[in-house]
Design a protein around this motif. Structure first.
Motif, PDB file in Angstrom:
ATOM      1  N   LEU A   8      29.794 -55.621 -14.707  1.00  0.00           N
ATOM      2  CA  LEU A   8      29.082 -54.508 -15.326  1.00  0.00           C
ATOM      3  C   LEU A   8      30.065 -53.830 -16.261  1.00  0.00           C
ATOM      4  CD1 LEU A   8      26.584 -52.758 -15.602  1.00  0.00           C
ATOM      5  CD2 LEU A   8      27.340 -51.468 -13.610  1.00  0.00           C
ATOM      6  N   ASP A  34      27.727 -63.663 -15.198  1.00  0.00           N
ATOM      7  CA  ASP A  34      26.570 -62.833 -15.510  1.00  0.00           C
ATOM      8  C   ASP A  34      27.067 -61.438 -15.850  1.00  0.00           C
ATOM      9  OD1 ASP A  34      23.927 -62.007 -15.808  1.00  0.00           O
ATOM     10  OD2 ASP A  34      23.751 -61.490 -13.684  1.00  0.00           O
ATOM     11  N   ASP A  36      26.311 -57.518 -17.430  1.00  0.00           N
ATOM     12  CA  ASP A  36      25.398 -56.455 -17.810  1.00  0.00           C
ATOM     13  C   ASP A  36      26.211 -55.416 -18.574  1.00  0.00           C
ATOM     14  OD1 ASP A  36      22.857 -57.177 -16.652  1.00  0.00           O
ATOM     15  OD2 ASP A  36      23.768 -56.801 -14.698  1.00  0.00           O
ATOM     16  N   ILE A  60      19.765 -50.400 -14.060  1.00  0.00           N
ATOM     17  CA  ILE A  60      20.332 -51.746 -13.932  1.00  0.00           C
ATOM     18  C   ILE A  60      20.359 -52.102 -12.444  1.00  0.00           C
ATOM     19  CG2 ILE A  60      22.385 -53.168 -14.285  1.00  0.00           C
ATOM     20  CD1 ILE A  60      23.019 -51.416 -16.722  1.00  0.00           C
ATOM     21  N   SER A  63      23.420 -51.675  -9.604  1.00  0.00           N
ATOM     22  CA  SER A  63      24.538 -50.885 -10.122  1.00  0.00           C
ATOM     23  C   SER A  63      24.634 -49.532  -9.436  1.00  0.00           C
ATOM     24  CB  SER A  63      24.427 -50.693 -11.629  1.00  0.00           C
ATOM     25  OG  SER A  63      23.329 -49.863 -11.942  1.00  0.00           O
TER      26      SER A  63
END
Length: 92
Positions: A8, A34, A36, A60, A63
């Motif tokens: 993240l 992956d 974000d 999200i 998160s």
């Protein structure tokens, strides 16, 4: 970094920074990572409305409620030490 863990990435202008991110440095990241992108709660409310729903950590998955910006909350305390830090520059 384990690609299964995910990442993240918080940045004040993540909405713009994420557009070409993979093209710029994607080859340096682990395969299958992956990612974000998020904008901290302090700044996301100053963006367009669609940035709020796309980049706010509140929307999200997995998160949680993350502010994402620790430096802004420390500025008041850091301002007290700045006079002492001025003499640490090369100009002095």
């Amino acid at each position: 970094m384990d690609p299964e863990q995910g990442l993240l990435f918080f940045y004040d202008i993540a909405c713009q920074y994420s557009v070409h991110f993979q093209r710029r440095i994607g080859h340096r990241l682990p395969v299958g990572l992956d990612m974000d992108f998020a904008i901290g709660q302090f700044h996301v409310h100053g963006h367009k409305e669609n940035c709020l729903f796309r980049f706010s950590s509140m929307f999200i998955p997995q998160s949680g409620a993350v502010i994402g910006e620790i430096l802004e909350s420390l500025w008041a305390n850091l301002n007290a030490v700045t006079p002492a830090m001025r003499t640490a520059t090369l100009a002095h």
